[in-house]
Each structure stands twice: as C-alpha cells, then as structure tokens.
Design an enzyme around this catalytic site. Sequence first.
Site, PDB file in Angstrom:
ATOM      1  N   CYS A 118       8.971   6.984  -6.404  1.00  0.00           N
ATOM      2  CA  CYS A 118       9.432   6.565  -5.084  1.00  0.00           C
ATOM      3  C   CYS A 118       9.965   5.141  -5.108  1.00  0.00           C
ATOM      4  O   CYS A 118      10.887   4.811  -4.370  1.00  0.00           O
ATOM      5  CB  CYS A 118       8.296   6.679  -4.069  1.00  0.00           C
ATOM      6  SG  CYS A 118       7.716   8.361  -3.797  1.00  0.00           S
TER       7      CYS A 118
ATOM      8  N   GLU B 290       2.512   6.978   2.305  1.00  0.00           N
ATOM      9  CA  GLU B 290       3.527   6.411   1.406  1.00  0.00           C
ATOM     10  C   GLU B 290       4.440   7.562   1.032  1.00  0.00           C
ATOM     11  O   GLU B 290       4.051   8.456   0.281  1.00  0.00           O
ATOM     12  CB  GLU B 290       2.873   5.793   0.166  1.00  0.00           C
ATOM     13  CG  GLU B 290       3.814   4.901  -0.616  1.00  0.00           C
ATOM     14  CD  GLU B 290       4.438   5.594  -1.817  1.00  0.00           C
ATOM     15  OE1 GLU B 290       5.590   6.085  -1.676  1.00  0.00           O
ATOM     16  OE2 GLU B 290       3.798   5.645  -2.866  1.00  0.00           O
TER      17      GLU B 290
END
Length: 464
Positions: free
Chosen positions: A268, A234
């Site tokens: 993020c 990720e």
Amino acid sequence: MPIATVNPANGETLKTYEAMGEEEIERRLQLAEATFRTYRTTTFAERAGLLNRAAELLDGLQQDVGRVMTTEMGKPIKQARAEVAKCAKAMRWYAEHAEELLADEEPSDSDVKDSGASRVRVRYRPLGPVLAVMPWNFPLWQVVRFAAPALMAGNVGLLKHASNVPQTALFLEDLFHQAGYPEGCFQTLLIGSAAVDDILRDDRVKAATLTGSEPAGRAVASSSGEMIKKTVLELGGSDPYVVMPSADIDRAAKIAVTARVQNNGQSCIAAKRFIVHTDVYDRFAERFVEGMKALKVGDPMEEDTEVGPLSSEQGRADLEELVEDAKHSGAEALCGGHRLRRPELPGWYYPPTVLAGITREMRIHREEAFGPVATLYRAADLDEAVLIANDSPFGLSSNVWTRDEAEVDRFVRDLEAGGVFFNGMTASHPAFPFGGVKRSGYGRELSGHGIREFCNITTVWHGA
C-alpha cells in the site's frame, strides 16, 4: 476463497484447512473474554517480559518463518527474512516504551484548581478483545504492528488473517503461546470473510483494526459504526513520488525502482505515481526505466531474486486489466506491459513495467496498481506537481525529492497524505505514526498514537 497455502511461484496447492465452525469460534470468544479479565491486571514489566521473549523466539526462527511467508505469498526470501527481523524490533520497542507512552497524565495545576479538584489524572486503560482483520502482503509485520501495542496496553487479540496465509496465521498464535502468554491472549481464527461480521458484532469484541482493501474497510466500518465500536483502518494507497530539479536525479531514480517493486510491488505504501518536473523528466525517466529493466525476476526462494510472483492469479489478472486499459487509452509502455512468459516461471509473474502518457480518464490514474507497475507523469512546475499528487482518492504516504527548503514547506503544507518522506522512500518504524487520509483510511498505527488507539482514555477527578 478456500483457506489454503497455494505457492504463487508455481500454482501448487500445498495445504488446505477447514474453516472453524460456530462452536470453535464461540469457544475462542469466551476464552478471549475470560483471559482479558486477568491479563488486563498484569504489570507493564510482566507484559514486556512476554513480548521480549516472543522477539527472542522470532530471532531464532528468521529463516524458517521467512520461507513460510515466501511460500505462501511470493515475496523474495531476503525481504521475508527482513520482515521477521523488523517484527522482532517492533516488539522490543513496545516492550521498552509502552509504560512511558501510557503513563498517567497530569493536567496543569491551574486547570486542576479551576475545575474545583484537588487532583486530576488521565489514565489509559485497555478496552478488551480486539479483532484484527489482516492482509497477506506483509503477513507477519501487519499483525505484529497491531499485536505488539495492543498486548502491551493490556488488550487481547483475535486474528482473522487472509485466507492464503494460514500457516503464517497459525504460526503467530503459536509464537505468543510459546513465549508464555496466557492462553487466549492471542488467537487465530481460521475463518472466511463471511464470518467476520458476526464476530465483529459480538458484544465481547470491543474494537477492530483492518488493513486491506477499500471494500473490506467499508464493511468493517459500517458494522462497527452500527455497534458503536472503535476501528482503525489502513486501506489502499497510490502514493506519489515527486522529483524536482534540485534533487539528486540519479539517486532519486535508483531509489524509485526499489520504492516501486518492494514486496513485488504489492504494498500500500509503495510509490506508484512518479511525478517529475519537466526540466528533469527525460533524465529521470531514462534512468528509472533502465533500473526497472535490470531487475531480476525469478524464483522468490533464490537469494538474488528481486521480483517474485504476484500473490494470486486473480491479482495478476486485475493488474493486467489496468495496464491494458491504459494502453488502449494511449499510454505507452516504456518497459514491460505484458504478461511474463517464461517456461521456467510457471507462476503468477508480471514484469516490472513503466507506463507514460497517463491521463485522468485511465483507470490506473484512479485505481491502485497492486504489482510492479509504475505510472510516469510530467509536471510543468511545483503547483502542477501538487495537483497531480493530490488528484487521487487515496492519501496514505508520499515521497518528494528536492533540496529547496521553500519547496519542502510547500509540500508539507499541501500534500494530502499521512506522511511526507523527503529524499528517500516511505518506510515504517515503530516510533513514528503510520496511517492515511481520504480513502486510505483513518486512525494511526505504531508510535504512541498507535498504542492509544485501543485504550479507554479515562479522566480521574478527585474533589478538593
């Protein structure tokens, strides 16, 4: 980078730690391998009891752990406490659902008969020690969303946490120990980034998961590929936040502020690129800028602080470079756009900023802005909104504000992202898969998809 707690609110170094040497790393690898041999045979009920106990302990430590996280990386204390509560919730969710998610699967009778078998089952079995390389921005949540499913599946964990959150990393190891897990089920490795590759290549480590930067992801993926080991990545994100004319513009602008500055803008999955239909652009921009200007920037330990400092001096410098590059190329700062200079805030602060007039030549159009800086785009219609949204190397999540069902269908079909959130901001929940496409990584965390990532999916065939 030293392994140390440095308070980003004032730059004071509070604690430093020696990196573990080769002998200690070897001892922990041996322990992980030995523990896995027995832990993998435990029942789901036994694992659930341990994980529920860890959740109970977290509930009682919410204030203390929140203060540690805020001290180490600067998030507002209210958000830190909320992160602790979220972790306890995820632990309980996996404790309740793991057995069902990993239950044996039975193919159809016709397929079993066609294969010449009397019975066929698909079983999910644990892989072994899994190395987790985790970031500082959600120092508890990022780890728990790996650890909870991995431990419930029967794996054991090795944590290499970010070097600026060592106290949080050590707390996590102690938490699982205090919950009653066998020694070696979850271990923190206080090591620098240079030591990761050797551990990753060790045959006793069976898989790896990383949340972090694109360069870090490339390094882990490269080494894992050479060793033919499973990875979940990720990485970065530059999520679009699209606003169409049918939306509730006032609410969209209000939520946009939170979506951009959550965790001091260092997330993020924070919305970063705000793409607004030209018919409602001026109205949205006015309210969005007003909301960003009204945020309280201050000491993250104060209950009413909404934006604290960035996690490091280098992080602020990187953000400043992106903003200055954009302004030099013609972008306009509708608010913020320069370093915050207040004597009472000596740390690594940067003000909430909105930049308009973004062009493709600007670095901030392509690179992730990790801090409270938003970029504002005007779109002529839905087609242009989709083009702008997809004009990014990242594809983590996305947000769309519309009440038009035809538009909903188009955005679901055409947006290049791991998630599409309508009329709200991106959020993670243990029941829903989380992850991205393109340079945002691959694989999924959370939900049944996440717990199966680190399982050996085994076909069990019985002859007639």
